[in-house]
Design a protein around this motif. Structure first.
Motif, mmCIF file in Angstrom:
data_model
loop_
_atom_site.group_PDB
_atom_site.id
_atom_site.type_symbol
_atom_site.label_atom_id
_atom_site.label_comp_id
_atom_site.label_asym_id
_atom_site.label_seq_id
_atom_site.Cartn_x
_atom_site.Cartn_y
_atom_site.Cartn_z
ATOM 1 N N TYR A 34 -0.669 52.592 -11.870
ATOM 2 C CA TYR A 34 -1.007 52.752 -10.466
ATOM 3 C C TYR A 34 0.164 53.456 -9.803
ATOM 4 O O TYR A 34 1.287 52.949 -9.798
ATOM 5 C CB TYR A 34 -1.240 51.379 -9.823
ATOM 6 C CG TYR A 34 -1.758 51.463 -8.416
ATOM 7 C CD1 TYR A 34 -3.118 51.536 -8.170
ATOM 8 C CD2 TYR A 34 -0.901 51.469 -7.332
ATOM 9 C CE1 TYR A 34 -3.614 51.616 -6.880
ATOM 10 C CE2 TYR A 34 -1.377 51.546 -6.043
ATOM 11 C CZ TYR A 34 -2.733 51.620 -5.822
ATOM 12 O OH TYR A 34 -3.220 51.700 -4.545
ATOM 13 N N HIS A 35 -0.074 54.638 -9.258
ATOM 14 C CA HIS A 35 0.964 55.436 -8.619
ATOM 15 C C HIS A 35 1.045 55.120 -7.133
ATOM 16 O O HIS A 35 0.093 54.603 -6.540
ATOM 17 C CB HIS A 35 0.674 56.930 -8.816
ATOM 18 C CG HIS A 35 0.655 57.332 -10.253
ATOM 19 N ND1 HIS A 35 1.795 57.640 -10.958
ATOM 20 C CD2 HIS A 35 -0.378 57.443 -11.133
ATOM 21 C CE1 HIS A 35 1.476 57.950 -12.210
ATOM 22 N NE2 HIS A 35 0.161 57.837 -12.339
ATOM 23 N N ASP A 37 0.806 56.899 -4.573
ATOM 24 C CA ASP A 37 -0.217 57.549 -3.747
ATOM 25 C C ASP A 37 -1.622 56.993 -3.990
ATOM 26 O O ASP A 37 -2.598 57.474 -3.428
ATOM 27 C CB ASP A 37 -0.208 59.053 -3.963
ATOM 28 C CG ASP A 37 -0.563 59.464 -5.386
ATOM 29 O OD1 ASP A 37 -0.830 58.590 -6.237
ATOM 30 O OD2 ASP A 37 -0.568 60.677 -5.653
ATOM 31 N N GLY A 38 -1.728 55.950 -4.835
ATOM 32 C CA GLY A 38 -3.017 55.324 -5.105
ATOM 33 C C GLY A 38 -3.752 55.913 -6.296
ATOM 34 O O GLY A 38 -4.819 55.430 -6.671
ATOM 35 N N LYS A 39 -3.182 56.942 -6.915
ATOM 36 C CA LYS A 39 -3.809 57.541 -8.096
ATOM 37 C C LYS A 39 -3.731 56.547 -9.255
ATOM 38 O O LYS A 39 -2.740 55.853 -9.435
ATOM 39 C CB LYS A 39 -3.086 58.835 -8.466
ATOM 40 C CG LYS A 39 -3.670 59.534 -9.661
ATOM 41 C CD LYS A 39 -2.910 60.799 -9.985
ATOM 42 C CE LYS A 39 -3.452 61.375 -11.267
ATOM 43 N NZ LYS A 39 -2.449 62.132 -11.996
ATOM 44 N N ILE A 40 -4.797 56.491 -10.023
ATOM 45 C CA ILE A 40 -4.868 55.595 -11.168
ATOM 46 C C ILE A 40 -5.042 56.427 -12.430
ATOM 47 O O ILE A 40 -5.938 57.261 -12.519
ATOM 48 C CB ILE A 40 -6.039 54.607 -11.021
ATOM 49 C CG1 ILE A 40 -5.792 53.693 -9.831
ATOM 50 C CG2 ILE A 40 -6.243 53.816 -12.302
ATOM 51 C CD1 ILE A 40 -6.968 52.840 -9.446
ATOM 52 N N ASP A 41 -4.149 56.199 -13.387
ATOM 53 C CA ASP A 41 -4.267 56.811 -14.710
ATOM 54 C C ASP A 41 -4.579 55.698 -15.696
ATOM 55 O O ASP A 41 -3.818 54.723 -15.803
ATOM 56 C CB ASP A 41 -2.955 57.496 -15.125
ATOM 57 C CG ASP A 41 -2.643 58.725 -14.289
ATOM 58 O OD1 ASP A 41 -3.590 59.439 -13.916
ATOM 59 O OD2 ASP A 41 -1.457 58.966 -14.023
ATOM 60 N N TRP A 42 -5.684 55.816 -16.383
ATOM 61 C CA TRP A 42 -6.053 54.814 -17.377
ATOM 62 C C TRP A 42 -5.266 55.071 -18.645
ATOM 63 O O TRP A 42 -5.247 56.189 -19.161
ATOM 64 C CB TRP A 42 -7.547 54.864 -17.671
ATOM 65 C CG TRP A 42 -8.376 54.581 -16.459
ATOM 66 C CD1 TRP A 42 -9.063 55.494 -15.713
ATOM 67 C CD2 TRP A 42 -8.601 53.316 -15.842
ATOM 68 N NE1 TRP A 42 -9.697 54.868 -14.667
ATOM 69 C CE2 TRP A 42 -9.436 53.523 -14.720
ATOM 70 C CE3 TRP A 42 -8.177 52.021 -16.117
ATOM 71 C CZ2 TRP A 42 -9.838 52.484 -13.892
ATOM 72 C CZ3 TRP A 42 -8.592 50.986 -15.292
ATOM 73 C CH2 TRP A 42 -9.414 51.229 -14.195
ATOM 74 N N GLU A 52 -16.529 52.543 -12.540
ATOM 75 C CA GLU A 52 -15.164 53.001 -12.267
ATOM 76 C C GLU A 52 -14.809 52.997 -10.778
ATOM 77 O O GLU A 52 -13.741 52.506 -10.402
ATOM 78 C CB GLU A 52 -14.935 54.397 -12.850
ATOM 79 C CG GLU A 52 -13.482 54.812 -12.780
ATOM 80 C CD GLU A 52 -13.180 56.075 -13.550
ATOM 81 O OE1 GLU A 52 -11.999 56.331 -13.777
ATOM 82 O OE2 GLU A 52 -14.125 56.806 -13.920
ATOM 83 N N ASN A 53 -15.661 53.506 -9.916
ATOM 84 C CA ASN A 53 -15.333 53.546 -8.487
ATOM 85 C C ASN A 53 -15.166 52.155 -7.904
ATOM 86 O O ASN A 53 -14.256 51.910 -7.111
ATOM 87 C CB ASN A 53 -16.384 54.336 -7.705
ATOM 88 C CG ASN A 53 -16.266 55.819 -7.942
ATOM 89 O OD1 ASN A 53 -15.199 56.329 -8.281
ATOM 90 N ND2 ASN A 53 -17.367 56.515 -7.780
ATOM 91 N N LYS A 56 -11.841 50.761 -9.130
ATOM 92 C CA LYS A 56 -10.723 51.394 -8.423
ATOM 93 C C LYS A 56 -10.549 50.793 -7.033
ATOM 94 O O LYS A 56 -9.428 50.541 -6.599
ATOM 95 C CB LYS A 56 -10.926 52.907 -8.332
ATOM 96 C CG LYS A 56 -10.653 53.630 -9.625
ATOM 97 C CD LYS A 56 -10.811 55.125 -9.442
ATOM 98 C CE LYS A 56 -10.440 55.871 -10.700
ATOM 99 N NZ LYS A 56 -10.534 57.328 -10.526
ATOM 100 N N HIS A 60 -7.175 48.927 -5.790
ATOM 101 C CA HIS A 60 -6.455 49.297 -4.563
ATOM 102 C C HIS A 60 -6.234 48.068 -3.690
ATOM 103 O O HIS A 60 -5.132 47.842 -3.193
ATOM 104 C CB HIS A 60 -7.221 50.357 -3.774
ATOM 105 C CG HIS A 60 -7.217 51.704 -4.401
ATOM 106 N ND1 HIS A 60 -6.074 52.391 -4.731
ATOM 107 C CD2 HIS A 60 -8.247 52.514 -4.760
ATOM 108 C CE1 HIS A 60 -6.389 53.555 -5.267
ATOM 109 N NE2 HIS A 60 -7.707 53.653 -5.300
#
Length: 71
Positions: A34-35, A37-42, A52-53, A56, A60
């Motif tokens: 979890y970055h 900026d809220g970006k998620i890398d699996w 997925e949505n 996420k 968050h």
């Protein structure tokens, strides 16, 4: 529903933002990064696109509560 949610700082210097997370969903362990900026890398296999949505959004909410609201 997410189960057994855990998160840990991505870096030893905890002032640098970024966190690893893991949880179980439908009997499957999912992991990611979890970055800030809220970006998620699996880092595990990504969840089904149909979930997925929603996952996420839940991530968050959990990260906002555990990381940002606790300061």
């Amino acid at each position: 529903m997410l189960q057994h949610f855990q998160y840990h700082p991505l870096y030893k210097d905890k002032r640098i933002p970024g966190w690893t997370f893991s949880f179980y969903f439908s009997g499957k362990r999912l992991e990611g990064i979890y970055h800030q900026d809220g970006k998620i890398d699996w880092t595990s296999e990504a969840p089904d696109t149909s979930h997925e949505n929603n996952l996420k959004r839940q991530l968050h909410d959990l990260m906002l509560y555990h990381v940002y609201d606790q300061r």
